[in-house]
Design a protein around this motif. Sequence first.
Motif, PDB file in Angstrom:
ATOM      1  N   ALA A 186       6.799  -0.472   8.456  1.00 22.84           N
ATOM      2  CA  ALA A 186       6.181  -0.749   7.147  1.00 22.84           C
ATOM      3  C   ALA A 186       5.222   0.368   6.762  1.00 22.84           C
ATOM      4  O   ALA A 186       4.949   0.577   5.586  1.00 22.84           O
ATOM      5  CB  ALA A 186       5.457  -2.094   7.186  1.00 22.84           C
ATOM      6  N   GLY A 187       4.682   1.083   7.766  1.00 21.04           N
ATOM      7  CA  GLY A 187       3.793   2.200   7.466  1.00 21.04           C
ATOM      8  C   GLY A 187       2.449   2.153   8.166  1.00 21.04           C
ATOM      9  O   GLY A 187       1.545   2.902   7.814  1.00 21.04           O
ATOM     10  N   ALA A 188       2.288   1.260   9.162  1.00 21.64           N
ATOM     11  CA  ALA A 188       1.016   1.195   9.893  1.00 21.64           C
ATOM     12  C   ALA A 188       0.833   2.441  10.749  1.00 21.64           C
ATOM     13  O   ALA A 188       1.794   2.987  11.280  1.00 21.64           O
ATOM     14  CB  ALA A 188       0.969  -0.051  10.766  1.00 21.64           C
ATOM     15  N   THR A 189      -0.413   2.864  10.878  1.00 18.91           N
ATOM     16  CA  THR A 189      -0.759   4.056  11.651  1.00 18.91           C
ATOM     17  C   THR A 189      -1.026   3.699  13.111  1.00 18.91           C
ATOM     18  O   THR A 189      -0.703   4.458  14.007  1.00 18.91           O
ATOM     19  CB  THR A 189      -2.034   4.703  11.048  1.00 18.91           C
ATOM     20  OG1 THR A 189      -1.883   4.791   9.638  1.00 18.91           O
ATOM     21  CG2 THR A 189      -2.289   6.074  11.633  1.00 18.91           C
ATOM     22  N   ALA A 248      -1.090   7.873   1.706  1.00 18.54           N
ATOM     23  CA  ALA A 248      -1.557   8.639   2.874  1.00 18.54           C
ATOM     24  C   ALA A 248      -2.729   7.994   3.622  1.00 18.54           C
ATOM     25  O   ALA A 248      -3.169   8.514   4.635  1.00 18.54           O
ATOM     26  CB  ALA A 248      -1.936  10.047   2.435  1.00 18.54           C
ATOM     27  N   ILE A 249      -3.239   6.858   3.126  1.00 16.63           N
ATOM     28  CA  ILE A 249      -4.386   6.223   3.795  1.00 16.63           C
ATOM     29  C   ILE A 249      -3.947   5.660   5.152  1.00 16.63           C
ATOM     30  O   ILE A 249      -2.988   4.900   5.223  1.00 16.63           O
ATOM     31  CB  ILE A 249      -4.965   5.068   2.936  1.00 16.63           C
ATOM     32  CG1 ILE A 249      -5.447   5.584   1.580  1.00 16.63           C
ATOM     33  CG2 ILE A 249      -6.110   4.361   3.681  1.00 16.63           C
ATOM     34  CD1 ILE A 249      -5.832   4.472   0.599  1.00 16.63           C
ATOM     35  N   PRO A 250      -4.647   6.025   6.229  1.00 15.79           N
ATOM     36  CA  PRO A 250      -4.300   5.460   7.533  1.00 15.79           C
ATOM     37  C   PRO A 250      -4.539   3.941   7.537  1.00 15.79           C
ATOM     38  O   PRO A 250      -5.532   3.467   6.983  1.00 15.79           O
ATOM     39  CB  PRO A 250      -5.260   6.148   8.512  1.00 15.79           C
ATOM     40  CG  PRO A 250      -5.815   7.315   7.775  1.00 15.79           C
ATOM     41  CD  PRO A 250      -5.754   6.975   6.324  1.00 15.79           C
ATOM     42  N   ILE A 251      -3.601   3.190   8.132  1.00 18.17           N
ATOM     43  CA  ILE A 251      -3.734   1.731   8.219  1.00 18.17           C
ATOM     44  C   ILE A 251      -3.694   1.317   9.685  1.00 18.17           C
ATOM     45  O   ILE A 251      -2.716   1.575  10.386  1.00 18.17           O
ATOM     46  CB  ILE A 251      -2.596   1.008   7.467  1.00 18.17           C
ATOM     47  CG1 ILE A 251      -2.588   1.399   5.988  1.00 18.17           C
ATOM     48  CG2 ILE A 251      -2.736  -0.509   7.632  1.00 18.17           C
ATOM     49  CD1 ILE A 251      -1.419   0.828   5.187  1.00 18.17           C
ATOM     50  N   LEU A 252      -4.785   0.669  10.132  1.00 20.71           N
ATOM     51  CA  LEU A 252      -4.832   0.128  11.488  1.00 20.71           C
ATOM     52  C   LEU A 252      -4.616  -1.383  11.406  1.00 20.71           C
ATOM     53  O   LEU A 252      -5.262  -2.057  10.612  1.00 20.71           O
ATOM     54  CB  LEU A 252      -6.187   0.408  12.144  1.00 20.71           C
ATOM     55  CG  LEU A 252      -6.498   1.884  12.408  1.00 20.71           C
ATOM     56  CD1 LEU A 252      -7.932   2.033  12.913  1.00 20.71           C
ATOM     57  CD2 LEU A 252      -5.526   2.470  13.414  1.00 20.71           C
ATOM     58  N   VAL A 282       0.852  -1.197   0.000  1.00 23.65           N
ATOM     59  CA  VAL A 282       0.000   0.000   0.000  1.00 23.65           C
ATOM     60  C   VAL A 282       0.887   1.247   0.000  1.00 23.65           C
ATOM     61  O   VAL A 282       0.663   2.193  -0.757  1.00 23.65           O
ATOM     62  CB  VAL A 282      -0.925   0.029   1.243  1.00 23.65           C
ATOM     63  CG1 VAL A 282      -1.660   1.363   1.344  1.00 23.65           C
ATOM     64  CG2 VAL A 282      -1.927  -1.123   1.197  1.00 23.65           C
ATOM     65  N   ARG A 283       1.912   1.243   0.840  1.00 22.35           N
ATOM     66  CA  ARG A 283       2.764   2.424   0.997  1.00 22.35           C
ATOM     67  C   ARG A 283       3.639   2.718  -0.228  1.00 22.35           C
ATOM     68  O   ARG A 283       4.071   3.839  -0.404  1.00 22.35           O
ATOM     69  CB  ARG A 283       3.651   2.285   2.245  1.00 22.35           C
ATOM     70  CG  ARG A 283       2.845   2.341   3.547  1.00 22.35           C
ATOM     71  CD  ARG A 283       2.128   3.660   3.686  1.00 22.35           C
ATOM     72  NE  ARG A 283       1.385   3.749   4.937  1.00 22.35           N
ATOM     73  CZ  ARG A 283       0.127   4.139   5.027  1.00 22.35           C
ATOM     74  NH1 ARG A 283      -0.556   4.470   3.958  1.00 22.35           N
ATOM     75  NH2 ARG A 283      -0.479   4.212   6.199  1.00 22.35           N
ATOM     76  N   THR A 284       3.887   1.709  -1.079  1.00 25.01           N
ATOM     77  CA  THR A 284       4.708   1.977  -2.267  1.00 25.01           C
ATOM     78  C   THR A 284       3.871   2.582  -3.392  1.00 25.01           C
ATOM     79  O   THR A 284       4.415   3.060  -4.370  1.00 25.01           O
ATOM     80  CB  THR A 284       5.388   0.686  -2.803  1.00 25.01           C
ATOM     81  OG1 THR A 284       4.372  -0.277  -3.085  1.00 25.01           O
ATOM     82  CG2 THR A 284       6.381   0.127  -1.809  1.00 25.01           C
TER      83      THR A 284
END
Length: 121
Positions: free
Chosen positions: A97-100, A76-80, A68-70
């Motif tokens: 990895a980019g989790a919120t 910019a989508i928040p990831i829970l 998702v982050r690449t």
Amino acid sequence: MTKKILTVDDSKTMRQMLEVALTSAGFEVVQAGDGVEGLETLESTTPDVIVTDINMPRMDGFGFIEGVRTNERHRAIPILVLTTESDAEKKERARRAGATGWIVKPFDPAKLVSAIKRVSA
């Protein structure tokens, strides 16, 4: 406007529980059964928030978050992360990895809804 949530979890029961909790809170829910399906789903829809499990077949949550982050469109989508794991090392790996945020199963629907509203505000 209704916020759209993508849930990614290999457990059908968990997807149903998430759908009930989130639709009752007024969210639109899109679902995927693993990371591969999650990335495919993102080709045709842009959710406001993503809720993903970590332990899944084909592609786990870490690979999914990195995928998702690449992508520029979804960066910019928040990831829970919603998982049975509570290991600090895994939390840190998810953060890198980019989790919120991180929520441990079993989840409290009210707390999950509150976390989604917080990260999507």
